[in-house]
Every structure is written in C-alpha cells, then in structure tokens.
Design an enzyme around this catalytic site. Structure first.
Site, PDB file in Angstrom:
ATOM      1  N   SER A   1       0.835  -1.248   0.042  1.00 12.29           N
ATOM      2  CA  SER A   1       0.409   0.285  -0.219  1.00 12.29           C
ATOM      3  C   SER A   1       1.138   0.966  -0.181  1.00 12.29           C
ATOM      4  CB  SER A   1      -0.952   0.455   1.108  1.00 12.29           C
ATOM      5  OG  SER A   1      -1.781   1.050   1.182  1.00 12.29           O
ATOM      6  N   HIS A   2       0.463   1.929   1.095  1.00 15.81           N
ATOM      7  CA  HIS A   2       1.374   3.353   1.255  1.00 15.81           C
ATOM      8  C   HIS A   2       2.119   2.823   2.237  1.00 15.81           C
ATOM      9  CE1 HIS A   2      -1.012   3.246   4.642  1.00 15.81           C
ATOM     10  NE2 HIS A   2      -0.351   3.534   5.292  1.00 15.81           N
TER      11      HIS A   2
END
Length: 197
Positions: free
Chosen positions: A112-113
């Site tokens: 993800s981030h």
C-alpha cells in the site's frame, strides 16, 4: 527432525504486530517472508473452504518482494485444496473486481502506501473484507498450524485488465474532450491507468 525444525522456524517468524485491524503488513523479511505467506495461504484457504469458498483470486502490486510472496501464498492455498486465480500485477481495486466477478474471495499482496521494504496482505472472503477478530483468528491458526491440508487445488492465470477497463469506462459519459495527465509514480497503477484513461 527437519520437519520439526521447519515448524520451530515458522513459529519464530510469526510477528503478531504484523496482524493489524484491517490487513497484515510488515517489513520483509523481518515480519513477512515466504514461510509466513505460505502459512497464511493455508490458514486463509482452510477458513475459505469452511465458508464454502473454493476459489480465491490472488494479485500483487509492483514491489520487488511481491512475486516470491505470491508464489508462497499460492502454494499454501493449493496445499489445502483451494483453486487459485492468479490475476498477476494489479491494483487493489482490480483484485477486488476479480474477487467480485470471477469468484467471491481474494488476497492482494500489497505494501500500500508504506515504504518499499514493507509488504502485506489485504483480504476479501465471501464478498466481504475481513478485519479484526477474523485476522487474529488467521494469526492463531498460523501459530497453531491447525489448517486442513487437502488435495485438488490448482492454479489458473487470468487477466482482468480488459474487463476491468470496460467496467470503468462504461460509467464515463463525457460531453467534451479532455486532456489527462497521469503520474502513477512508482505505483502499479502505471501499468493500467493510461490504458483506462
């Protein structure tokens, strides 16, 4: 003796802090590694089969650790008798699309981030995102090795690029021409967003 050592090694690799409220994520290989990914496949697959889910879609983002984690995850799913649909390198929404159109369950291997040394797993079972106690139940099954091995699992590779693009485009009703600039950075969206746009 070798099997017992492998079990001890696996138990030592389970990092409880990696099992978050809504996903599993951590630094590779300290918190997440191939042994843990394979064990997750066995645990998730066992739970899926108990819910009548015989097929699980699997995808990944563009992180370098992704292919090895996916291969191990798929080995675990197949080892408990689950059929796997490998959709390859896709965005998380594309994996969710696959888990909605090709089957009802799926796992996206994605950091993800988070920074590049992280990776993780986002999971859908029977059409719903699993979280909280269900994720902790997977952790417990991994630690206890209480999955149910079975034969019959197989793997198919299916691309969702075209059907996903068609689904997104079907919602667009432009009244004028537009110029679009795309900056996907280092994200996996760079592989599909330009074609969709």
């Amino acid at each position: 003796m070798a099997l017992q050592q492998q079990k001890v090694q696996l138990s030592m690799q389970v990092t409880s802090a990696a099992f978050k409220a809504y996903d599993i994520r951590g630094i590779v290989p300290a918190a997440l590694n191939e042994l843990m990914a394979e064990a997750l496949g066995k645990a998730f697959g066992t739970c899926a089969l108990r819910e009548g889910q015989k097929v699980v879609a699997v995808g990944r983002d563009g992180r370098l650790s992704g292919p090895d984690l996916v291969a191990a995850l798929v080995r675990g799913l197949v080892a408990v008798g689950v059929d796997v649909i490998d959709v390859g390198a896709v965005t998380t929404p594309m994996l969710y699309f696959a888990a909605n159109t090709l089957c009802e369950s799926g796992i996206q291997v994605t950091g993800s981030h988070n920074p590049k040394d992280y990776n993780g797993f986002k999971m859908v079972m029977g059409g719903r995102a699993i979280y909280g106690q269900e994720i902790q139940a997977l952790r417990q099954m991994i630690e206890d090795e209480t999955w149910q091995l079975a034969s019959g699992g197989r793997v198919r590779n299916i691309s969702v690029d075209a059907p996903y693009r068609d689904r997104i485009v079907s919602d667009i009703k432009l009244k004028r021409r537009m110029k679009v600039v795309v900056d996907s950075g280092n994200g996996i969206a760079g592989a599909t967003a330009p074609g969709i746009l």
